[in-house]
Motif scaffolding. Structure first.
Motif, short mmCIF file in Angstrom:
data_model
loop_
_atom_site.label_atom_id
_atom_site.label_comp_id
_atom_site.label_asym_id
_atom_site.label_seq_id
_atom_site.Cartn_x
_atom_site.Cartn_y
_atom_site.Cartn_z
N PHE A 94 -16.17 25.84 -11.88
CA PHE A 94 -15.79 24.33 -11.67
C PHE A 94 -16.54 23.36 -12.01
N VAL A 95 -17.92 23.86 -12.25
CA VAL A 95 -18.85 22.51 -12.75
C VAL A 95 -18.89 22.69 -14.32
N MET A 96 -19.25 23.72 -14.87
CA MET A 96 -19.35 23.87 -16.25
C MET A 96 -18.19 24.13 -16.96
N LYS A 97 -17.17 24.37 -16.09
CA LYS A 97 -15.83 24.97 -16.70
C LYS A 97 -16.09 25.78 -17.98
N ASP A 98 -16.67 26.85 -17.71
CA ASP A 98 -17.42 27.71 -18.39
C ASP A 98 -16.69 29.25 -18.00
N THR A 99 -15.50 29.64 -18.36
CA THR A 99 -15.02 30.99 -17.76
C THR A 99 -15.37 32.14 -18.74
N GLY A 100 -15.85 31.83 -19.97
CA GLY A 100 -16.12 32.71 -21.14
C GLY A 100 -17.25 33.75 -20.70
N HIS A 101 -18.52 32.96 -20.06
CA HIS A 101 -19.53 33.86 -19.72
C HIS A 101 -18.99 34.53 -18.54
N LEU A 102 -18.25 33.99 -17.65
CA LEU A 102 -17.77 35.04 -16.33
C LEU A 102 -16.96 36.14 -16.93
N VAL A 103 -16.20 36.09 -17.89
CA VAL A 103 -15.05 36.91 -18.25
C VAL A 103 -16.02 38.21 -18.95
N HIS A 104 -16.97 37.72 -19.68
CA HIS A 104 -18.02 38.52 -20.50
C HIS A 104 -18.69 39.43 -19.59
N THR A 105 -19.26 38.74 -18.59
CA THR A 105 -19.99 39.56 -17.90
C THR A 105 -19.29 40.47 -16.79
N LEU A 106 -17.96 40.11 -16.37
CA LEU A 106 -17.25 41.11 -15.68
C LEU A 106 -16.94 42.04 -16.42
N GLY A 107 -16.79 41.99 -17.95
CA GLY A 107 -16.61 42.95 -18.64
C GLY A 107 -17.87 44.13 -18.89
N GLU A 108 -18.78 43.40 -18.87
CA GLU A 108 -20.14 44.43 -18.96
C GLU A 108 -20.35 44.86 -17.75
#
Lengths: 473, 121
Positions: A94-108
């Motif tokens: 919500f603050v950084m609007k960065d879902t990329g890192h989250l998806v990537h980390t979820l994959g890892e």
């Protein structure tokens, strides 16, 4: 039941990112996106330092919970881990609007837990019994075998396979140091020779480091480290006089049951290579944050449990609790460490000209002691390559880096694998081995006790020696 | 009153209900291992476990657990170090290591540790 529901909701919640995620984790571009993450970290979306707070708090609670508020921690650790993880998730979303890192980390995370879980279940259906009298020499030999097997079955697989036989062998004289040296040698240091050994090396392999590079460039360091640690173990174990008067007769035989689970283990290990980055014919399941490999591991996990010999499971006192504990704690660790890793990558980019092999060795090792060593490895590799203007996106440039500056890769890979032994949370199997020992009645040292009594006096001098001989400068 | 040897020889089961186990013999409990908990403090000031010896049985309450059947999984066991009442507690030869399996219908299978299952005393 509540825990499972909570966990399932969280996975569904995080999976919702997968559809929106800007990164295609499993589409054959995972390696490139990893670098993009590092670059993003150093150029644009660096999180504020206070976002490391949840990570520091989680580590502090993992360290102090079992010591000072064991009852609360035992009941609520999973809620704490997930809640702190959610703080970071919400901030990024919500603050950084960065879902990329989250998806990537979820994959890892999914890859991590599927590999760990499937190895845990498959090895839980194997029974190895060594009918010999435990002596310091027999013990050291068994640890040495474990150090070699760690490169074949991975540190997790080898740990799960050998911890019970090792404890059983020493049942008349078992002490916490047996378990801790097992964690040092089999669960960590041993696995530095192949990409199968430990996840960071596997990531290096995916990035373009040749499969046998690690063996060719680390075998002598492995030998020195294993030899010193085993020598210390031998002398410690020699002073353990318990069980010396044991006059029982031993056949010297090694009993092995559960051959089909060996096949399962082989399939799991083979499936590690089922990655679009390694084999182009492997279909990608993008935008899902997992691939064919993780599905196969999940299937093997179920099949291995359903077809296991119940007598062996009973003998091994098989329970999902250790893997459940790892799964919950590491979901918190994976989520909360996102800002910490980004800040490290950013700092590496800023300081790249003053970074020596020694700094890479101690910094990547120090962080691997408490962070997951796989992303730490990638972050520091990216930093090391960035020093010479090389791009981790390109396999050719990775190979160029490997050929021109092998000592950097050597220092990072050795440190990331070895330093995981410094704490209970440094590597996945450490915690599981500890849990198995405790459920057998052995009181293990606390988080700090482990560090103060064992890591500092045994491991740090070894790591210092390795730095002095190979990475000083 | 049954002796521990009779119980083991005749495969007499104990019982469990909720967080309570009932052993069909009288014994002092020195150590209990359940899940990752290693309990040696059975005093009333500690919230780990408490036990009572009645005329015909010994009962243990695991105070940290609501339902043993939910928390001790199918292949796990509860382990006890006990000394049968009347025997010399200070003679290590009298320390018996028992392994308890939670079975269906509240039955508690009791067996002596024989080296099959790891039990660190």
């Amino acid at each position: 039941m509540k825990k499972i529901l909570f966990f399932a909701l969280l996975i569904i919640f995080l999976s919702s990112f997968a559809e929106k995620g800007v990164y295609a984790f499993q589409n054959g571009e995972g390696v490139q996106t990893e670098n993009q993450l590092s670059e993003n970290a150093s150029l644009t979306s660096v999180p504020p330092v206070f976002m490391v707070g949840p990570f520091v708090l989680l580590l502090a609670m993992i360290a102090t919970g079992p010591l000072f508020y064991a009852r609360f921690w035992g009941k609520h650790y999973y809620k704490v881990a997930i809640a702190l993880g959610l703080v970071v998730v919400f901030y990024y979303w919500f603050v950084m609007k960065d879902t990329g890192h989250l998806v990537h980390t979820l994959g890892e995370y999914i890859s991590f837990i599927m590999l760990l879980g499937s190895l845990f279940v498959a090895s839980g259906g194997i029974l190895i019994r060594v009918d010999r009298k435990a002596t310091p020499l027999v013990n050291a030999a068994m640890l040495l075998v474990g150090a070699v097997l760690a490169n074949v079955f991975g540190t997790t697989g080898a740990s799960m396979l050998l911890i019970r036989p090792f404890m059983n062998l020493n049942k008349k004289r078992l002490k916490p140091y047996h378990i801790i040296f097992f964690i040092f040698v089999v669960s960590n240091v041993g696995g530095v020779l192949t990409p199968i050994g430990d996840p960071p090396l596997f990531l290096g392999f995916l990035l373009g480091v040749p499969f046998f590079w690690f063996f060719a460039h680390s075998w002598f360091i492995w030998l020195i480290a294993v030899a010193i640690i085993l020598a210390v173990f031998f002398f410690v174990d020699r002073n353990n006089k318990e069980g010396e008067s044991d006059d029982a007769e031993y056949s010297g035989k090694i009993e092995f049951k559960g051959f089909k689970n060996l096949v399962y283990l082989a399939i799991i290990l083979g499936s590690v290579l089922l990655d679009p980055n390694v084999m182009s014919w492997v279909p990608s399941l993008s935008p899902l944050p997992f691939g064919i490999r993780e599905i196969l591991m999940a299937v093997i996990m179920v099949v291995a449990y359903k077809t296991a010999d119940s007598k062996i499971l009973e003998y091994n006192e098989f329970t999902f609790d250790p893997i459940k504990e790892v799964a919950f704690l590491f979901i918190g660790i994976f989520a909360t460490m996102i800002p910490a890793l980004q800040l490290v990558a950013y700092q590496a980019g800023v300081m790249k000209d003053s970074l020596t092999t020694g700094i890479f060795y101690w910094a990547s090792g120090g962080l691997s002691s408490i962070l997951d060593n796989a992303p730490t490895f990638v972050t520091f590799l990216s930093g090391a390559m960035g020093r010479t203007g090389l791009d981790m996106n390109s396999k050719i440039q990775v190979q160029q880096f490997v050929a021109s500056s092998p000592v950097y890769l050597q220092s990072i890979s050795v440190a990331c694998v070895f330093f995981g032994a410094n704490t209970y949370i440094g590597n996945g199997p450490n915690f599981m081995v500890k849990s198995i020992a405790e459920s057998s009645g052995l009181k293990m040292p606390s988080f700090f006790g482990y560090i103060v009594k064992y890591s500092l006096p045994v491991l740090i001098p070894v790591f210092f020696f390795i730095w002095f001989v190979f990475f000083r400068g | 009153m049954r002796t521990l040897d009779e119980v083991l020889k005749n495969n007499i089961n104990g019982l469990y209900y909720g967080n309570r186990i009932i052993l069909p013999f009288r014994a002092e409990i020195l150590k209990a291992i359940i899940e990752k908990d290693i309990i040696t403090d059975f005093s009333t000031t500690h919230k780990g476990a408490q036990y009572n010896i009645t005329d015909k049985y010994t009962e243990i309450y695991f105070l940290e657990y609501k339902e043993l059947a939910e928390e001790v999984s199918k292949y796990e066991t509860i382990k006890l170090v006990v000394v049968e009442e009347g025997k010399d507690l200070f003679d290590f030869g009298n320390h018996r290591r028992l392994i308890l399996h939670l079975k269906e219908k509240h039955y508690l299978k009791i067996e002596e540790a024989n080296g099959e299952i790891l039990f660190v005393e």
